[in-house]
Design a protein around this motif. Structure first.
Motif, short mmCIF file in Angstrom:
data_model
loop_
_atom_site.label_atom_id
_atom_site.label_comp_id
_atom_site.label_asym_id
_atom_site.label_seq_id
_atom_site.Cartn_x
_atom_site.Cartn_y
_atom_site.Cartn_z
N ARG A 1 0.83 -1.22 0.00
CA ARG A 1 0.00 0.00 0.00
C ARG A 1 0.86 1.26 0.00
NH1 ARG A 1 -3.85 -3.22 2.57
NH2 ARG A 1 -3.04 -2.99 4.68
N VAL A 2 1.94 1.24 0.76
CA VAL A 2 2.85 2.39 0.82
C VAL A 2 3.51 2.60 -0.55
CG1 VAL A 2 4.97 3.28 1.85
CG2 VAL A 2 3.26 2.14 3.29
N LEU A 3 4.01 1.52 -1.13
CA LEU A 3 4.66 1.61 -2.43
C LEU A 3 3.67 1.99 -3.53
CD1 LEU A 3 6.98 -1.50 -2.15
CD2 LEU A 3 7.64 0.90 -1.93
N ASP A 4 2.48 1.43 -3.47
CA ASP A 4 1.45 1.75 -4.45
C ASP A 4 1.09 3.24 -4.40
OD1 ASP A 4 1.38 -0.87 -5.33
OD2 ASP A 4 -0.49 -1.36 -4.27
N ALA A 5 1.02 3.79 -3.20
CA ALA A 5 0.70 5.21 -3.05
C ALA A 5 1.77 6.07 -3.70
CB ALA A 5 0.54 5.57 -1.58
N ALA B 1 1.27 8.55 -6.96
CA ALA B 1 1.64 9.96 -6.89
C ALA B 1 2.59 10.37 -8.01
CB ALA B 1 2.30 10.26 -5.54
N ARG B 2 3.33 9.43 -8.56
CA ARG B 2 4.34 9.76 -9.58
C ARG B 2 3.91 9.43 -11.01
NH1 ARG B 2 9.97 8.04 -6.66
NH2 ARG B 2 9.59 9.24 -4.78
N THR B 3 2.70 8.96 -11.18
CA THR B 3 2.22 8.59 -12.51
C THR B 3 0.89 9.26 -12.81
OG1 THR B 3 1.12 6.61 -11.64
CG2 THR B 3 3.38 6.34 -12.44
N LEU B 4 0.46 9.15 -14.05
CA LEU B 4 -0.81 9.72 -14.48
C LEU B 4 -1.72 8.62 -15.01
CD1 LEU B 4 0.65 12.72 -16.50
CD2 LEU B 4 -0.42 12.80 -14.24
N PRO B 5 -3.04 8.84 -14.97
CA PRO B 5 -3.95 7.86 -15.55
C PRO B 5 -3.74 7.74 -17.06
CG PRO B 5 -5.14 9.49 -14.26
CD PRO B 5 -3.73 9.96 -14.36
N ASP B 6 -3.84 6.53 -17.58
CA ASP B 6 -3.75 6.29 -19.01
C ASP B 6 -5.17 6.31 -19.58
OD1 ASP B 6 -3.48 5.36 -21.60
OD2 ASP B 6 -2.34 3.57 -21.05
N PRO B 7 -5.51 7.32 -20.36
CA PRO B 7 -6.88 7.42 -20.87
C PRO B 7 -7.22 6.33 -21.88
CG PRO B 7 -5.50 9.12 -21.84
CD PRO B 7 -4.67 8.43 -20.79
N PHE B 8 -6.22 5.64 -22.40
CA PHE B 8 -6.46 4.59 -23.39
C PHE B 8 -6.27 3.18 -22.81
CE2 PHE B 8 -4.83 8.34 -25.64
CZ PHE B 8 -5.98 8.65 -26.36
N ALA B 9 -6.21 3.06 -21.52
CA ALA B 9 -5.93 1.77 -20.87
C ALA B 9 -6.93 0.69 -21.26
CB ALA B 9 -5.90 1.94 -19.36
N ALA B 10 -8.18 1.03 -21.40
CA ALA B 10 -9.20 0.03 -21.72
C ALA B 10 -9.00 -0.57 -23.11
CB ALA B 10 -10.58 0.65 -21.61
N ARG B 11 -8.32 0.15 -23.98
CA ARG B 11 -8.09 -0.33 -25.35
C ARG B 11 -6.83 -1.17 -25.50
NH1 ARG B 11 -9.01 5.34 -28.45
NH2 ARG B 11 -10.98 5.86 -27.45
N ARG B 12 -5.99 -1.18 -24.50
CA ARG B 12 -4.72 -1.90 -24.60
C ARG B 12 -4.95 -3.41 -24.42
NH1 ARG B 12 -1.75 2.31 -25.57
NH2 ARG B 12 -1.69 4.07 -24.15
N GLN B 13 -4.03 -4.19 -24.97
CA GLN B 13 -4.18 -5.63 -24.93
C GLN B 13 -3.81 -6.24 -23.58
OE1 GLN B 13 -1.93 -7.14 -28.19
NE2 GLN B 13 -3.42 -6.51 -29.70
N ARG C 1 -1.68 -1.07 -14.31
CA ARG C 1 -1.59 -1.15 -15.77
C ARG C 1 -2.34 0.01 -16.44
NH1 ARG C 1 2.02 -4.29 -18.35
NH2 ARG C 1 2.53 -6.06 -17.07
N ARG C 2 -3.07 0.78 -15.67
CA ARG C 2 -3.82 1.92 -16.21
C ARG C 2 -3.13 3.25 -15.89
NH1 ARG C 2 -8.02 -0.93 -13.50
NH2 ARG C 2 -8.13 0.80 -12.05
N ARG C 3 -1.82 3.19 -15.67
CA ARG C 3 -1.05 4.39 -15.34
C ARG C 3 -0.01 4.66 -16.41
NH1 ARG C 3 -3.57 7.27 -11.79
NH2 ARG C 3 -1.63 8.24 -11.20
N LEU C 4 0.32 5.93 -16.61
CA LEU C 4 1.38 6.36 -17.51
C LEU C 4 2.54 6.86 -16.67
CD1 LEU C 4 -0.64 8.37 -20.16
CD2 LEU C 4 0.32 6.08 -20.42
N ALA C 5 3.73 6.39 -16.97
CA ALA C 5 4.91 6.78 -16.18
C ALA C 5 5.89 7.61 -17.00
CB ALA C 5 5.58 5.54 -15.62
N GLY C 6 5.49 8.11 -18.13
CA GLY C 6 6.36 8.98 -18.90
C GLY C 6 7.58 8.29 -19.48
N GLY C 7 7.51 6.98 -19.71
CA GLY C 7 8.61 6.26 -20.32
C GLY C 7 9.77 5.98 -19.40
N ARG C 8 9.61 6.20 -18.11
CA ARG C 8 10.70 5.99 -17.16
C ARG C 8 10.77 4.56 -16.66
NH1 ARG C 8 8.38 10.76 -15.45
NH2 ARG C 8 7.40 9.69 -13.73
#
Length: 66
Positions: A28-32, A36-48, A56-63
């Motif tokens: 829970r601590v690590l997930d939080a 905090a460091r990622t953004l929602p992926d608006p296209f997550a539902a379309r991904r395979q 899996r529904r987060r964007l991390a900016g390629g890091r």
């Protein structure tokens, strides 16, 4: 990060109740932090890959890989 979290999710589900609770508390601590460091992926539902898993529904900016 995503692959590692996939593995952790699988391991946690197979643990006995007491160790599962301990690992989930730490996750829970690590997930939080990850949230905090990622953004929602608006296209997550379309991904395979498994878009049902919140990490899996987060964007991390390629890091990260996975």
């Amino acid at each position: 990060m995503r692959h590692a979290r996939d593995v952790l999710d699988e391991v946690v589900r197979q643990l006995p109740p007491r160790p599962r609770t301990e690992v989930e508390q730490r996750l829970r601590v690590l997930d939080a932090r990850y949230l905090a460091r990622t953004l929602p992926d608006p296209f997550a539902a379309r991904r395979q890959w498994r878009s049902d898993l919140w990490w899996r529904r987060r964007l991390a900016g390629g890091r990260e890989a996975g």
